[in-house]
Design a protein around this motif. Structure first.
Motif, PDB file in Angstrom:
ATOM      1  N   ARG A 126      -4.631  13.383   3.980  1.00 32.46           N
ATOM      2  CA  ARG A 126      -3.913  13.133   2.578  1.00 32.46           C
ATOM      3  C   ARG A 126      -4.698  11.939   1.667  1.00 32.46           C
ATOM      4  O   ARG A 126      -3.517  11.516   1.142  1.00 32.46           O
ATOM      5  N   THR A 127      -5.793  11.496   1.918  1.00 31.53           N
ATOM      6  CA  THR A 127      -5.695  10.287   1.036  1.00 31.53           C
ATOM      7  C   THR A 127      -6.187  10.312  -0.495  1.00 31.53           C
ATOM      8  O   THR A 127      -5.736   9.904  -0.946  1.00 31.53           O
ATOM      9  N   ARG A 128      -5.403  12.288  -0.579  1.00 33.82           N
ATOM     10  CA  ARG A 128      -6.014  12.611  -2.144  1.00 33.82           C
ATOM     11  C   ARG A 128      -4.605  11.525  -2.790  1.00 33.82           C
ATOM     12  O   ARG A 128      -4.181  11.604  -3.396  1.00 33.82           O
ATOM     13  N   GLU A 129      -3.762  12.294  -2.389  1.00 34.39           N
ATOM     14  CA  GLU A 129      -1.946  12.604  -2.165  1.00 34.39           C
ATOM     15  C   GLU A 129      -1.935  10.822  -2.030  1.00 34.39           C
ATOM     16  O   GLU A 129      -1.367  10.230  -3.048  1.00 34.39           O
ATOM     17  N   ILE A 130      -3.006   9.790  -1.375  1.00 35.23           N
ATOM     18  CA  ILE A 130      -2.091   8.528  -1.070  1.00 35.23           C
ATOM     19  C   ILE A 130      -2.914   7.598  -2.819  1.00 35.23           C
ATOM     20  O   ILE A 130      -2.291   7.305  -3.783  1.00 35.23           O
ATOM     21  N   GLY A 131      -3.878   8.369  -3.155  1.00 33.04           N
ATOM     22  CA  GLY A 131      -4.809   8.032  -4.321  1.00 33.04           C
ATOM     23  C   GLY A 131      -3.769   8.155  -5.362  1.00 33.04           C
ATOM     24  O   GLY A 131      -3.203   7.577  -6.393  1.00 33.04           O
ATOM     25  N   LEU A 133      -5.964   1.849   0.955  1.00 35.47           N
ATOM     26  CA  LEU A 133      -6.522   2.833   0.343  1.00 35.47           C
ATOM     27  C   LEU A 133      -6.689   2.352  -1.158  1.00 35.47           C
ATOM     28  O   LEU A 133      -5.817   0.831  -1.902  1.00 35.47           O
ATOM     29  N   ASP A 134      -8.079   2.214  -1.932  1.00 34.40           N
ATOM     30  CA  ASP A 134      -8.143   1.768  -3.270  1.00 34.40           C
ATOM     31  C   ASP A 134      -8.204   2.669  -4.406  1.00 34.40           C
ATOM     32  O   ASP A 134      -8.433   4.439  -3.164  1.00 34.40           O
ATOM     33  N   PRO A 135      -7.539   2.710  -4.831  1.00 42.99           N
ATOM     34  CA  PRO A 135      -6.804   4.468  -5.802  1.00 42.99           C
ATOM     35  C   PRO A 135      -7.995   5.569  -5.886  1.00 42.99           C
ATOM     36  O   PRO A 135      -7.997   6.511  -6.453  1.00 42.99           O
ATOM     37  N   ILE A 136      -9.174   4.410  -7.032  1.00 38.00           N
ATOM     38  CA  ILE A 136     -10.326   4.591  -7.224  1.00 38.00           C
ATOM     39  C   ILE A 136     -10.749   6.140  -5.973  1.00 38.00           C
ATOM     40  O   ILE A 136     -11.148   6.783  -6.203  1.00 38.00           O
ATOM     41  N   ASP A 137     -10.763   5.182  -4.896  1.00 38.05           N
ATOM     42  CA  ASP A 137     -11.877   6.050  -4.094  1.00 38.05           C
ATOM     43  C   ASP A 137     -10.600   6.916  -3.335  1.00 38.05           C
ATOM     44  O   ASP A 137     -11.736   7.775  -2.912  1.00 38.05           O
ATOM     45  N   ALA A 138      -9.956   7.295  -3.341  1.00 30.61           N
ATOM     46  CA  ALA A 138      -9.160   8.090  -2.756  1.00 30.61           C
ATOM     47  C   ALA A 138      -8.898   9.390  -3.194  1.00 30.61           C
ATOM     48  O   ALA A 138      -8.870   9.880  -3.181  1.00 30.61           O
TER      49      ALA A 138
END
Lengths: 405, 232
Positions: free
Chosen positions: A309-314, A396-401
């Motif tokens: 869910r990295t993208r969701e976190i981003g 997490l870094d929002p841009i990377d996520a």
């Protein structure tokens, strides 16, 4: 925020139902194992206590020999002289504050009534036996003074004997054949159930001691003496007096050890329940290892979940979620998972404990403490093992996520 | 009145030592309230880096970034998150909607973090969906929507908080021409009728034509800055 995180967590759990179930399985097994062990252990301890108290309250047993814990009914210690009825009389006369003093001698015998026969243990004693042992009459009467003095062949029988030999018939007044003589049944005892180590207390025939000495053992020996103390607070002093009296009667010098021992039912109860408690603690400790394993399982799945869910976190971070809000979301998810495991475990443990306590013949009591503790502990495991994955998500870094595929 | 956004000598350096790379090299830029700016430039020109810094997702290596007179470069990670929460709306090339979550809930998401009541979230989300022309589509999940519809949901999500600035990173990058024009018309409408400042990164000159001002980036700095229309 907390409530919506909670709902979100529930939704995530529902979304991956099978995975969630497998994740919490470790916690479920751990919690249910711990609760079941503790509940059954407490039940067993309670059962032991019940059995010992059913032997009689404030009871002291004087046995021959030096062993502290002899087998039930086990008699003569090597070399030491047997007790006699004179010892019993001396105790009765010289020690005050006693409710009952009962001599005891037992012998196994085959009892027959009509076409039924049964192998049992015949105990010779006096009416004090019923007081000391907290026996109650279901029917009939106890011995008369004359019967005791003369050692007449009359007897009271336990519930097991009544069932096995007479079934639905009324046995009082009937005659019972014991080995090669017959005796009249004058009373029936109320059932007491099983004692420790599966011994059936109701499988017994009680006769005046003189009858047993004459007809069955053929000597004047008394194998043990039961003393019931009137006031619980006097037990220690009575025990001391008994010891001194017996030492005197046996002419034991100051340099000699006792060649008899005085046991206290409370001591026996404590020794037995101590053993069961040690076993309970040990088993619960082993079971709690599976809680740890369950916690690691949760951490593992939460780490996978964070990666998935990295993208969701981003997205959440980009639209302005604070670090601690993301942390809280994942932490709550882990805690909800773990607590759910705890709840399912409690349910399972309740079923297992009720079933097993019936199989093992121990009383079942719902132990609020251990259930609550297990629940709190499983939630705690959620916090402990959910923190690391949640922290990883929050950092997490929002841009990377957002770029994460 | 001072400018909404002011960049002074912004630099951004990735990596260290020999391998370091200067993505932005002393960028100065001023953006007024109500402007519609298209940022263009070839790959590696630094336009995306500039966008990330403007969007408070990233911090510059040097220089000053004033957002409503606040020094963004001095803010902590959480303070920048709060800034995004209250003033910024984001639209991404890849839509970035939460999968398996209804359009309505996607739009409500920013309000959740603002601690608004369920009631208020519902009303605001429905209004935002209506604004982007998706009235009645709220219960559909992204998988059930076309690309254009998904981007509209994303715009609704950015709008729902009434942001001061809408940052759009290649909003039409994944869409066909017709849909792209519809999305651009929507952004223009928001800019002109709602007074929302729009910053958009694009590499399509047709789409940049919708903007009031076009800034070209080359090699980490502004190459040209052309005003097409006045801010109304």
């Amino acid at each position: 925020m907390l409530w919506s995180s909670f709902l979100l967590a529930l939704r995530e759990i529902r979304r991956n139902l099978l995975r969630s179930f497998l994740t919490i399985l470790g916690i479920v097994i751990g919690v249910s194992a711990v609760i079941t062990m503790v509940t059954l252990g407490n039940g067993a301890t309670q059962a032991v206590k019940n059995q010992v108290s059913s032997l009689g309250s404030n009871l002291l047993q004087i046995r021959n020999g030096q062993r502290m814990m002899g087998p039930p009914g086990g008699g003569g210690g090597g070399g030491s002289p047997p007790f006699s009825l004179e010892d019993v009389a001396a105790i009765r006369n010289q020690i005050t504050g006693l409710a009952a003093v009962a001599p005891e001698v037992s012998k196994s015998a085959t009892v027959v009534s009509m076409s039924n026969n049964w192998s049992t243990s015949v105990t010779g004693s006096s009416n004090d036996f019923f007081i000391a042992g907290s026996w109650k009459l279901a029917a009939g009467r106890t011995f008369s003074e004359a019967e005791e003095k003369a050692g007449q062949t009359v007897c009271l029988i336990g519930e097991t004997i009544r069932r096995e030999l007479f079934g639905t018939q009324q046995p009082v007044g009937e005659s019972l054949r014991v080995n090669n003589f017959s005796c009249e049944i004058i009373g029936i005892l109320v059932s007491k159930g099983q004692a420790s180590m599966g011994r059936d207390q109701d499988d017994t025939v009680i006769m005046p001691i003189k009858a047993v000495q004459r007809r069955l053992t053929g000597n004047q020996n008394v194998s043990s003496i039961q003393v019931s103390v009137a006031d619980e607070n006097d037990i220690t002093s009575v025990k001391e007096q008994l010891t001194n009296l017996m030492r005197e009667r046996r002419r034991l010098g100051d340099d000699k050890d006792d060649n008899f021992n005085v046991q206290d039912t409370r001591q026996i109860a404590e020794a037995l329940s101590g053993t069961t408690q040690v076993m309970t603690t040990l088993l619960a400790a082993v079971a709690s290892v599976s809680l740890l394993v369950g916690g690691i399982g949760i951490m593992n799945i939460m780490l996978v979940s964070v990666t998935e869910r990295t993208r969701e976190i981003g997205i959440r971070l980009a639209i302005g979620a604070l670090e601690r809000e993301v942390l809280l979301q994942f932490l709550i998810e882990a805690v909800v998972l773990a607590s759910l495991g705890g709840l399912v475990g409690i349910g399972l443990a309740t079923l297992a404990s009720i079933g097993l306590s019936q199989v093992m013949n121990v009383p079942y009591t719902f132990n609020v403490g251990i259930n609550l503790l297990s629940f709190v502990f499983s939630a705690g495991i959620g916090v402990l093992f959910g923190y690391m994955p949640a922290k990883r998500a929050a950092r997490l870094d929002p841009i990377d996520a957002l770029r994460h595929e | 009145m001072s400018a909404l956004i002011e960049l002074r000598g912004i630099t951004k350096i990735y990596g260290q030592g020999q391998a370091s790379f200067k993505a932005l090299d002393g960028v100065d830029m001023t953006i007024e309230q109500g402007d519609f700016v298209a940022i263009m430039g070839p790959s590696g020109s630094g336009k995306s880096t500039a966008m990330n810094i403007l969007g408070c997702l990233d911090v510059p290596s040097g220089g000053e970034y004033l957002f409503r007179d606040v020094h963004v470069e001095q803010l902590s990670r959480n303070e920048r998150a709060l800034l995004r929460r209250h003033y910024l709306g984001f639209v991404f090339q890849g839509f970035n909607l939460l999968a398996r979550t209804s359009a309505q809930e996607n739009v409500e998401l920013p309000l959740l973090y603002r601690g608004e009541s369920t009631e208020a979230r519902h009303t605001a989300a429905q209004a935002a969906l209506k604004q982007v022309g998706l009235e009645g589509w709220g219960h559909h999940t992204p998988a059930e929507l076309s690309g254009g519809q998904q981007q509209r949901v994303a715009i609704a999500r950015a709008l729902v908080t009434n942001p001061t600035i809408l940052l759009a990173d290649e909003p039409t990058g994944n869409l066909d021409t017709k849909t792209s024009n519809e999305i651009m018309a929507l952004l223009t409408d928001l800019n002109e009728n709602k007074g929302i400042t729009v910053l958009m990164v694009t590499h399509e000159p047709d789409m940049a034509e919708y903007a009031k001002r076009i800034i070209h980036f080359v090699d980490g700095n502004i190459d040209s800055d052309v005003r097409k229309r006045e801010i109304t």
